[in-house]
Design a protein around this motif. Structure first.
Motif, mmCIF file in Angstrom:
data_model
loop_
_atom_site.group_PDB
_atom_site.id
_atom_site.type_symbol
_atom_site.label_atom_id
_atom_site.label_comp_id
_atom_site.label_asym_id
_atom_site.label_seq_id
_atom_site.Cartn_x
_atom_site.Cartn_y
_atom_site.Cartn_z
ATOM 1 N N ALA A 97 0.836 -1.208 0.000
ATOM 2 C CA ALA A 97 0.000 0.000 0.000
ATOM 3 C C ALA A 97 0.866 1.251 0.000
ATOM 4 C CB ALA A 97 -0.934 -0.017 1.207
ATOM 5 N N LEU A 98 1.951 1.210 0.758
ATOM 6 C CA LEU A 98 2.875 2.350 0.770
ATOM 7 C C LEU A 98 3.468 2.584 -0.611
ATOM 8 C CD1 LEU A 98 4.959 2.048 4.076
ATOM 9 C CD2 LEU A 98 3.685 4.041 3.302
ATOM 10 N N MET A 99 3.848 1.503 -1.268
ATOM 11 C CA MET A 99 4.498 1.639 -2.572
ATOM 12 C C MET A 99 3.580 2.277 -3.603
ATOM 13 S SD MET A 99 6.405 -2.013 -2.860
ATOM 14 C CE MET A 99 7.143 -2.708 -1.392
ATOM 15 N N ARG A 100 2.288 1.958 -3.523
ATOM 16 C CA ARG A 100 1.378 2.539 -4.511
ATOM 17 C C ARG A 100 0.754 3.851 -4.032
ATOM 18 N NH1 ARG A 100 -1.693 -2.115 -2.710
ATOM 19 N NH2 ARG A 100 -3.587 -1.436 -1.620
ATOM 20 N N GLY A 101 1.222 4.360 -2.873
ATOM 21 C CA GLY A 101 0.782 5.666 -2.386
ATOM 22 C C GLY A 101 -0.551 5.662 -1.671
ATOM 23 N N GLU A 132 -1.972 2.605 6.660
ATOM 24 C CA GLU A 132 -2.181 2.885 8.080
ATOM 25 C C GLU A 132 -3.137 1.864 8.695
ATOM 26 O OE1 GLU A 132 -1.836 6.947 10.530
ATOM 27 O OE2 GLU A 132 -2.934 7.012 8.644
ATOM 28 N N ARG A 133 -4.179 1.487 7.958
ATOM 29 C CA ARG A 133 -5.128 0.487 8.472
ATOM 30 C C ARG A 133 -4.412 -0.837 8.720
ATOM 31 N NH1 ARG A 133 -8.203 -3.736 6.942
ATOM 32 N NH2 ARG A 133 -7.292 -3.804 4.845
ATOM 33 N N GLY A 153 6.628 4.377 11.195
ATOM 34 C CA GLY A 153 7.580 5.420 10.840
ATOM 35 C C GLY A 153 7.610 5.703 9.352
ATOM 36 N N SER A 154 7.493 4.640 8.541
ATOM 37 C CA SER A 154 7.487 4.821 7.082
ATOM 38 C C SER A 154 6.259 5.596 6.630
ATOM 39 C CB SER A 154 7.543 3.459 6.388
ATOM 40 O OG SER A 154 8.738 2.779 6.716
ATOM 41 N N ILE A 155 5.117 5.302 7.255
ATOM 42 C CA ILE A 155 3.893 6.039 6.923
ATOM 43 C C ILE A 155 4.040 7.504 7.305
ATOM 44 C CG2 ILE A 155 1.440 6.270 7.491
ATOM 45 C CD1 ILE A 155 1.468 3.155 7.842
ATOM 46 N N ALA A 156 4.619 7.758 8.485
ATOM 47 C CA ALA A 156 4.843 9.150 8.906
ATOM 48 C C ALA A 156 5.748 9.875 7.916
ATOM 49 C CB ALA A 156 5.442 9.180 10.311
ATOM 50 N N LEU A 157 6.768 9.176 7.408
ATOM 51 C CA LEU A 157 7.655 9.788 6.412
ATOM 52 C C LEU A 157 6.885 10.169 5.156
ATOM 53 C CD1 LEU A 157 11.051 7.849 6.312
ATOM 54 C CD2 LEU A 157 10.688 10.269 6.770
ATOM 55 N N GLU A 158 6.016 9.264 4.684
ATOM 56 C CA GLU A 158 5.236 9.553 3.480
ATOM 57 C C GLU A 158 4.261 10.702 3.705
ATOM 58 O OE1 GLU A 158 5.737 8.685 0.610
ATOM 59 O OE2 GLU A 158 6.231 6.584 0.342
ATOM 60 N N ARG A 159 3.871 10.915 4.949
ATOM 61 C CA ARG A 159 2.979 12.042 5.265
ATOM 62 C C ARG A 159 3.773 13.312 5.618
ATOM 63 N NH1 ARG A 159 -2.179 10.436 5.295
ATOM 64 N NH2 ARG A 159 -2.776 8.337 5.980
ATOM 65 N N ASP A 160 5.092 13.274 5.365
ATOM 66 C CA ASP A 160 5.982 14.422 5.615
ATOM 67 C C ASP A 160 6.049 14.797 7.087
ATOM 68 O OD1 ASP A 160 6.844 14.786 2.993
ATOM 69 O OD2 ASP A 160 5.063 15.947 2.483
ATOM 70 N N ASP A 161 5.801 13.841 7.967
ATOM 71 C CA ASP A 161 5.942 14.070 9.407
ATOM 72 C C ASP A 161 7.272 13.465 9.840
ATOM 73 O OD1 ASP A 161 5.744 14.401 12.098
ATOM 74 O OD2 ASP A 161 3.837 13.343 12.349
ATOM 75 N N ALA A 162 8.354 14.171 9.529
ATOM 76 C CA ALA A 162 9.693 13.627 9.773
ATOM 77 C C ALA A 162 9.991 13.481 11.258
ATOM 78 C CB ALA A 162 10.737 14.524 9.110
ATOM 79 N N ASP A 163 9.453 14.364 12.077
ATOM 80 C CA ASP A 163 9.726 14.281 13.519
ATOM 81 C C ASP A 163 9.184 12.982 14.103
ATOM 82 O OD1 ASP A 163 11.058 16.754 13.783
ATOM 83 O OD2 ASP A 163 9.148 17.802 13.724
ATOM 84 N N THR A 164 7.906 12.668 13.798
ATOM 85 C CA THR A 164 7.318 11.425 14.296
ATOM 86 C C THR A 164 8.062 10.221 13.735
ATOM 87 O OG1 THR A 164 5.145 12.449 14.516
ATOM 88 C CG2 THR A 164 5.206 10.053 14.357
ATOM 89 N N ALA A 165 8.392 10.276 12.452
ATOM 90 C CA ALA A 165 9.119 9.162 11.827
ATOM 91 C C ALA A 165 10.450 8.924 12.523
ATOM 92 C CB ALA A 165 9.342 9.456 10.347
ATOM 93 N N LEU A 166 11.149 9.990 12.850
ATOM 94 C CA LEU A 166 12.458 9.853 13.477
ATOM 95 C C LEU A 166 12.345 9.199 14.847
ATOM 96 C CD1 LEU A 166 15.372 10.465 12.815
ATOM 97 C CD2 LEU A 166 15.097 12.720 13.835
#
Length: 691
Positions: free
Chosen positions: A110-114, A120-121, A141-154
């Protein structure tokens, strides 16, 4: 076709997706996005090894595409890795551990196809099975990165790294979290450790090279790629990227064979041609450049970009340029760029009839072609000015595009000037400035030009070289910047690029006033400037920084905090500067209402330059461009003298159309008498005649 493949994957029609993806890579074998889509289809069909091979092929074709590297991480979990994870889980969870692997796999797809909501589900379902498992945090963390939430991802990926320090995929994803945050050194460390765990991921070296480039270490970046270049599967994209890095590192002789190899496989690739042209230019052997491009054209005579590169080798004023353009048109008689090149070169050779004939061919194909219509109108004005101006007005009536109208009206002003209607020309140009007021910046208020200065402190022995470039509107500073951008890796012109504007204090419009008023400390401004240098690709502190404008309020800061700094100020006769600003605008677009207002501000601004010149409190250079502002080699020589560096002359035509020659202001002495009178005193202080 990409959309069709994604749609099939969303519907679960994996065989359809795979068939479409294979067809796409067959039709476009050099398209990295086609190979990425094939990787997704292979992964969905259960062939993890082939999917990984396909995404690696995509990376090989576009080695500096960080997005492809990011998506490669999703292909690392497959086969025995999932089985091992499920076996470990069975010791600790009550629910069916086999569900976990399925959730992880599906979430990655799901991440790969955007499809972030679906990812997330599925991540929530994985968390129900194993809430503390590192891969659960990896997914989150990968989902947070795709949502441009770098702080949460980190935060999530750092926790996962602590729990599974040897997991290569987590290291991989953590590297992208650091990259998103701009922590380039940490990202480099994470990717290096991932490469140690996955030596087969050779494409990761390309990502490391890109990180090194961003940190201002192009030589190390090129060396990082070296082990990949001798392999049979090294792609044109990889050779091009390596050549670009060698160029940035100032090693054009090492760049040439890499770029020639890339050209041999992709003769119409614009990036390869641009880099190869630059490498040949720096090599200084024009015959070699001719031979390289002519050899490529012998096997690829329909490659338009290749003809453009070949034409760029010649000086536009040299008859050889027209010979090349004529050959090009003979090979590609319907090519619009070939027609445009012939029209321009015939015009430069004052073959007005020949240029008009080509212009007529162009408008027969593209009726709204502005340059061709302008060429035709020029000829009409020469024969019958009133008819010519009427034709120009008809062109304006045919378009509502603001950019097109701006270009046509600006050109109208120049046509009015050419036929002696200088009052009308000034009114036309001023109208363009006034109408753009809402889209422009207010005139920055200069501070006191001759405030008391602290003494110059001794620079540290190991202080990196620093220079600041500035110039008022009309000075021609943008031409110096164009030369530096092409020859000096330390140059930074990003203050004038909206998408890349640095967020340091030197970018602030009110900085001079805050420094002069004591609101900001010089040390704090310099510390902030240094802190932002790495994000601008400056790793070692060596930089030539193009400032928005000059104000002497910066002098105390330089004298006490950056005593090694040089200041380069572009200058012309202030009256020519006003005329140039009015007729050609400036890199810094400012709100103006009248030539008198422009002259008042310019006089106050140039007083700072005059005071600096008279006091000479630090190392500076006034680069006077009056007689050389259209002469690239002479400007490069003047810059080289100011910087004590060897600066290669720029390619012919780098500045675009010529601006007014020195002293042209006198033709406007009537209509601009009051503004010119106001500028006369500062002009004399700077060494120019009164009249």
């Amino acid at each position: 076709m990409q959309a069709d493949i994604l749609d099939a994957l969303r519907r679960g029609a994996n065989e359809d997706a795979l068939s479409l993806a294979r067809a796409a890579t067959t039709a476009h074998p050099e398209d990295p996005q086609a190979h990425r889509a094939l990787a997704m289809a292979l992964r969905a069909s259960g062939d993890g090894d082939a999917a990984l091979a396909s995404i690696d092929r995509a990376i090989a074709l576009a080695p500096d595409d960080a997005d492809l590297h990011f998506h490669r991480a999703g292909y690392l979990l497959h086969g025995s890795q999932l089985e091992a994870a499920q076996a470990a889980l069975s010791q600790t969870v009550q629910l069916d551990p086999n569900q976990f692997g399925a959730y992880v796999m599906q979430a990655q797809m799901a991440l790969m196809r955007g499809d972030l909501d679906e990812a997330e589900r599925l991540a929530r379902l994985a968390a129900r099975v194993a809430p503390e498992h590192p891969w659960t945090r990896l997914l989150q963390g990968s989902i947070a990165l795709e949502r441009d939430d770098a702080d949460t991802a980190l935060v999530l990926l750092s926790q996962a790294m602590q729990e599974a320090p040897d997991d290569a995929q987590i290291r991989y994803a953590l590297g992208f979290a650091y990259l998103k945050k701009g922590h380039l050194a940490f990202a480099e460390q994470a990717f290096r450790s991932a490469l140690e765990k996955m030596p087969s991921a050779r494409g990761l070296r390309a990502l490391l090279a890109e990180l090194l480039r961003r940190q201002g270490r192009p030589d190390e970046a090129a060396d990082e790629l070296a082990p990949l270049l001798g392999r049979d599967d090294a792609t044109p994209g990889l050779h091009r990227f390596a050549g670009e890095l060698e160029l940035t590192a100032g090693r054009h002789e090492r760049a040439l064979p890499l770029l020639r190899r890339a050209l041999a496989e992709q003769p119409d690739d614009p990036r390869t041609l641009e880099a190869l042209y630059e490498a040949l230019r720096r090599n200084g052997d024009r015959d070699q450049a001719r031979n390289v491009f002519d050899a490529a054209l012998a096997t690829s005579p329909q490659a338009e970009a290749l003809w453009q590169a070949r034409l760029a080798v010649e000086d536009a004023a040299d008859p050889l340029a027209l010979d090349v353009a004529t050959r090009w048109l003979a090979q590609m008689p319907e090519s619009l760029p070939a027609l445009e090149a012939n029209m321009a070169l015939l015009g430069m050779r004052r073959d007005a009839e020949g240029a008009e004939a080509i212009a007529q061919r162009i408008v027969a194909r593209v009726p709204g072609h502005r340059l061709a219509q302008m060429r035709i109108a020029d000829r009409m004005v020469a024969r019958d000015p009133d008819a010519g101006f009427a034709h120009i007005e008809s062109l304006l009536a045919q378009t509502q595009d603001p950019e097109v109208r701006y270009e046509l009206r600006n050109w109208l002003g120049h046509v009015q000037h050419r036929v002696g209607r200088v009052d009308a020309a000034v009114a036309t140009w001023l109208g363009l400035h006034v109408e753009a007021t809402s889209r422009r910046l207010p005139l920055p208020e200069p501070t006191v030009a001759d405030a008391a200065l602290p003494p110059l402190v001794a620079p540290a022995a190991d202080a990196p070289p620093v220079a600041f470039l500035a110039g008022a509107p009309g000075s021609g500073v943008e031409r110096l910047a164009a030369i530096l951008a092409g020859t000096m890796p330390a140059f930074r012109g990003d203050r004038f690029i909206p998408q890349r504007t640095p967020q340091d204090l030197l970018q602030s419009f009110n900085l001079p006033a805050r420094l002069a008023g004591g609101e900001l400390e010089a040390a704090a401004v310099v510390a902030d400037w240094r802190e932002h240098l790495p994000t601008r690709g400056v790793a070692n502190g060596e930089v030539i920084d193009w400032l928005l404008w000059w104000d002497n309020a910066l002098l105390p800061m330089l004298l006490t905090q950056l005593p090694q700094a040089h200041v380069l100020l572009a200058l012309r006769d202030p009256r020519d500067m006003l005329l140039d600003w009015l007729a050609f605008d400036a890199p810094l677009r400012l709100q103006v209402q009248s030539p008198l207002q422009m002259a008042q501000w310019l006089a106050r601004h140039l007083e700072h330059v005059a005071v600096l010149h008279e006091r000479s409190p630090l190392v500076y250079a006034l680069v006077k461009l009056d007689e050389i502002h259209d002469d690239g080699p002479a400007m490069a020589a003047a810059l080289g003298a100011a910087l004590r560096a060897n600066i290669a002359p720029p390619p012919d035509g780098i500045f675009g159309p010529p601006h007014f020659a020195a002293g042209r202001w006198r033709e406007f002495a009537g209509v601009l008498a009051e503004p010119f009178a106001l500028l006369a005193p500062v002009a004399q202080r700077l060494g120019y005649p009164e009249a």
